[in-house]
Scaffold this motif. Structure first.
Motif, PDB file in Angstrom:
ATOM      1  N   VAL A 190       0.906  -1.190  -0.042  1.00 55.56           N
ATOM      2  CA  VAL A 190      -0.013   0.149  -0.056  1.00 55.56           C
ATOM      3  C   VAL A 190       1.102   1.184   0.025  1.00 55.56           C
ATOM      4  N   TYR A 191       0.836   2.062  -1.243  1.00 49.52           N
ATOM      5  CA  TYR A 191       1.670   3.227  -1.243  1.00 49.52           C
ATOM      6  C   TYR A 191       0.946   4.151  -1.616  1.00 49.52           C
ATOM      7  N   ARG A 192       1.573   5.518  -1.299  1.00 52.75           N
ATOM      8  CA  ARG A 192       1.016   6.902  -1.766  1.00 52.75           C
ATOM      9  C   ARG A 192       0.737   6.848  -3.538  1.00 52.75           C
ATOM     10  N   ALA A 193      -0.399   7.209  -3.841  1.00 50.25           N
ATOM     11  CA  ALA A 193      -1.086   7.277  -5.045  1.00 50.25           C
ATOM     12  C   ALA A 193      -0.133   8.215  -5.780  1.00 50.25           C
ATOM     13  N   ASP A 194       0.023   9.257  -5.449  1.00 52.41           N
ATOM     14  CA  ASP A 194       0.741  10.418  -6.124  1.00 52.41           C
ATOM     15  C   ASP A 194       2.261   9.835  -6.507  1.00 52.41           C
ATOM     16  N   THR A 195       2.673   8.775  -6.062  1.00 53.66           N
ATOM     17  CA  THR A 195       4.161   8.088  -6.494  1.00 53.66           C
ATOM     18  C   THR A 195       3.865   7.195  -7.295  1.00 53.66           C
ATOM     19  N   ILE A 196       2.901   6.785  -7.932  1.00 49.01           N
ATOM     20  CA  ILE A 196       2.793   5.633  -8.956  1.00 49.01           C
ATOM     21  C   ILE A 196       3.505   5.800  -9.992  1.00 49.01           C
ATOM     22  N   ASP A 197       4.251   6.604 -10.467  1.00 45.90           N
ATOM     23  CA  ASP A 197       5.147   7.045 -11.666  1.00 45.90           C
ATOM     24  C   ASP A 197       6.677   7.033 -11.047  1.00 45.90           C
ATOM     25  N   VAL A 198       6.802   7.125  -9.725  1.00 52.92           N
ATOM     26  CA  VAL A 198       8.071   7.517  -9.151  1.00 52.92           C
ATOM     27  C   VAL A 198       8.711   6.069  -8.842  1.00 52.92           C
ATOM     28  N   PRO A 251      12.807   4.501  -7.669  1.00 52.60           N
ATOM     29  CA  PRO A 251      12.235   3.327  -7.366  1.00 52.60           C
ATOM     30  C   PRO A 251      11.304   3.673  -6.172  1.00 52.60           C
ATOM     31  N   THR A 252      10.234   2.795  -5.811  1.00 55.36           N
ATOM     32  CA  THR A 252       9.469   3.068  -4.603  1.00 55.36           C
ATOM     33  C   THR A 252      10.140   2.839  -3.294  1.00 55.36           C
ATOM     34  N   ARG A 253      10.127   3.872  -2.491  1.00 62.07           N
ATOM     35  CA  ARG A 253      11.047   3.945  -1.321  1.00 62.07           C
ATOM     36  C   ARG A 253      10.074   3.823   0.023  1.00 62.07           C
ATOM     37  N   PRO A 254      10.668   3.498   1.147  1.00 66.21           N
ATOM     38  CA  PRO A 254       9.783   3.225   2.143  1.00 66.21           C
ATOM     39  C   PRO A 254       8.964   4.490   2.623  1.00 66.21           C
ATOM     40  N   GLU A 255       9.444   5.862   2.287  1.00 72.21           N
ATOM     41  CA  GLU A 255       8.623   7.006   2.727  1.00 72.21           C
ATOM     42  C   GLU A 255       7.251   7.160   2.009  1.00 72.21           C
ATOM     43  N   HIS A 256       7.192   6.259   0.710  1.00 68.15           N
ATOM     44  CA  HIS A 256       6.100   6.079  -0.085  1.00 68.15           C
ATOM     45  C   HIS A 256       5.045   5.143   0.388  1.00 68.15           C
ATOM     46  N   VAL A 257       5.450   3.955   1.250  1.00 65.28           N
ATOM     47  CA  VAL A 257       4.749   3.085   1.832  1.00 65.28           C
ATOM     48  C   VAL A 257       4.083   3.168   3.185  1.00 65.28           C
ATOM     49  N   LEU A 258       2.889   2.707   3.101  1.00 61.30           N
ATOM     50  CA  LEU A 258       2.109   2.635   4.427  1.00 61.30           C
ATOM     51  C   LEU A 258       2.205   1.031   4.742  1.00 61.30           C
ATOM     52  N   LEU A 259       2.012   0.177   4.159  1.00 61.97           N
ATOM     53  CA  LEU A 259       1.705  -1.173   4.653  1.00 61.97           C
ATOM     54  C   LEU A 259       2.416  -2.067   3.517  1.00 61.97           C
ATOM     55  N   VAL A 260       3.124  -3.228   4.030  1.00 65.74           N
ATOM     56  CA  VAL A 260       3.650  -4.143   3.283  1.00 65.74           C
ATOM     57  C   VAL A 260       2.964  -5.413   3.822  1.00 65.74           C
ATOM     58  N   ALA A 261       2.676  -6.586   2.976  1.00 62.46           N
ATOM     59  CA  ALA A 261       2.097  -7.789   3.305  1.00 62.46           C
ATOM     60  C   ALA A 261       2.905  -9.013   2.790  1.00 62.46           C
ATOM     61  N   GLU A 262       3.361  -9.928   3.201  1.00 59.82           N
ATOM     62  CA  GLU A 262       4.147 -11.100   2.709  1.00 59.82           C
ATOM     63  C   GLU A 262       3.001 -12.218   3.071  1.00 59.82           C
ATOM     64  N   VAL A 263       3.019 -13.059   1.948  1.00 58.74           N
ATOM     65  CA  VAL A 263       2.185 -14.338   2.219  1.00 58.74           C
ATOM     66  C   VAL A 263       3.346 -15.507   2.152  1.00 58.74           C
ATOM     67  N   VAL A 264       3.497 -16.063   3.501  1.00 59.02           N
ATOM     68  CA  VAL A 264       4.578 -17.113   3.513  1.00 59.02           C
ATOM     69  C   VAL A 264       4.382 -18.483   2.878  1.00 59.02           C
ATOM     70  N   SER A 265       5.324 -18.758   2.359  1.00 61.90           N
ATOM     71  CA  SER A 265       5.318 -20.068   1.207  1.00 61.90           C
ATOM     72  C   SER A 265       6.448 -20.885   1.902  1.00 61.90           C
ATOM     73  N   PRO A 266       6.225 -22.355   1.631  1.00 58.77           N
ATOM     74  CA  PRO A 266       7.479 -23.155   1.687  1.00 58.77           C
ATOM     75  C   PRO A 266       8.714 -22.521   1.257  1.00 58.77           C
ATOM     76  N   GLY A 267       9.783 -22.229   2.095  1.00 59.17           N
ATOM     77  CA  GLY A 267      11.187 -21.835   1.608  1.00 59.17           C
ATOM     78  C   GLY A 267      11.233 -20.301   2.020  1.00 59.17           C
ATOM     79  N   SER A 268      10.066 -19.695   2.621  1.00 58.58           N
ATOM     80  CA  SER A 268      10.257 -18.139   2.839  1.00 58.58           C
ATOM     81  C   SER A 268       9.862 -18.065   4.106  1.00 58.58           C
ATOM     82  N   GLU A 269       9.808 -19.123   5.146  1.00 60.07           N
ATOM     83  CA  GLU A 269       9.357 -18.926   6.481  1.00 60.07           C
ATOM     84  C   GLU A 269      10.173 -18.039   7.323  1.00 60.07           C
ATOM     85  N   THR A 270      11.449 -18.112   7.309  1.00 59.71           N
ATOM     86  CA  THR A 270      12.391 -17.485   8.156  1.00 59.71           C
ATOM     87  C   THR A 270      12.564 -16.125   7.380  1.00 59.71           C
ATOM     88  N   THR A 271      12.637 -15.775   6.262  1.00 63.88           N
ATOM     89  CA  THR A 271      12.732 -14.410   5.783  1.00 63.88           C
ATOM     90  C   THR A 271      11.510 -13.795   6.096  1.00 63.88           C
TER      91      THR A 271
END
Length: 188
Positions: free
Chosen positions: A91-99, A101-121
């Motif tokens: 979830v990122y600021r709409a006014d940065t859609i064409d910026v 790279p996307t940087r943390p200050e543009h981002v409100l929320l990140v979500a990860e779906v855990v898969s086999p092999g990505s558990e620890t990460t």
């Protein structure tokens, strides 16, 4: 005739942000860069992709015109050494859609779906990286053996740059922050 396999340079040398930015979209697909090193991610399952898409669509629908929710693009956590993560949902600021790279200050929320092999990460490494980058919310979706996902939510403590545990949801997410949203992930 036997030949020795020669690994490409990117497998054993750090790459810079400038080098990465010269790569094509095809070269960047399915990888992340951690401390300048390429990390290859296996293709996700259909269930994984569907969970991410349903979550992104639901968050996009309730986030208002200031925010977008999308999948499958880089978030630049740091330039040196280069660290790009590719969260399942951002979830990122709409006014940065064409910026880029996307940087943390543009981002409100990140979500990860855990898969086999990505558990620890997904459970340890990314939580720490996203928090240190200052991203306000982190959601982790566990694909339970029962088929009903578990969703763990975390909220950033800006003073310590660590996440506090938020609510845990089974199947249906009824979150109040960062937006009021109800998402039924149990009907996949």
């Amino acid at each position: 005739m036997t030949g020795e396999m020669v690994a490409p340079a990117w497998m054993h040398e750090q790459i810079t942000a400038e080098e990465y930015e010269s790569w094509s979209e095809e070269q960047c697909a399915g990888i992340e860069i951690v401390d300048g090193m390429v990390v290859v991610s296996p293709s996700a399952s259909k269930r994984h992709n569907r969970l991410a898409r349903i979550l992104a669509n639901a968050l996009d629908a309730v986030s208002g015109p200031e925010w977008n929710a999308d999948t499958d693009f880089d978030v630049r956590l740091q330039d040196v050494p280069l660290t790009n993560r590719r969260p399942d949902v951002v979830v990122y600021r709409a006014d940065t859609i064409d910026v880029t790279p996307t940087r943390p200050e543009h981002v409100l929320l990140v979500a990860e779906v855990v898969s086999p092999g990505s558990e620890t990460t997904d459970r340890i490494v990314k939580v720490d990286q996203y928090a240190k980058a200052g991203i306000g919310f982190y959601w982790r979706i566990e694909q339970a053996a029962t088929g009903v996902p578990l969703v763990y939510t975390y909220v950033l403590d800006p003073a310590t740059k660590t996440y506090r545990d938020g609510d845990v949801f089974t199947g249906v997410v009824k979150a109040a922050a960062p937006f009021p949203v109800e998402i039924d992930l149990g009907q996949i």
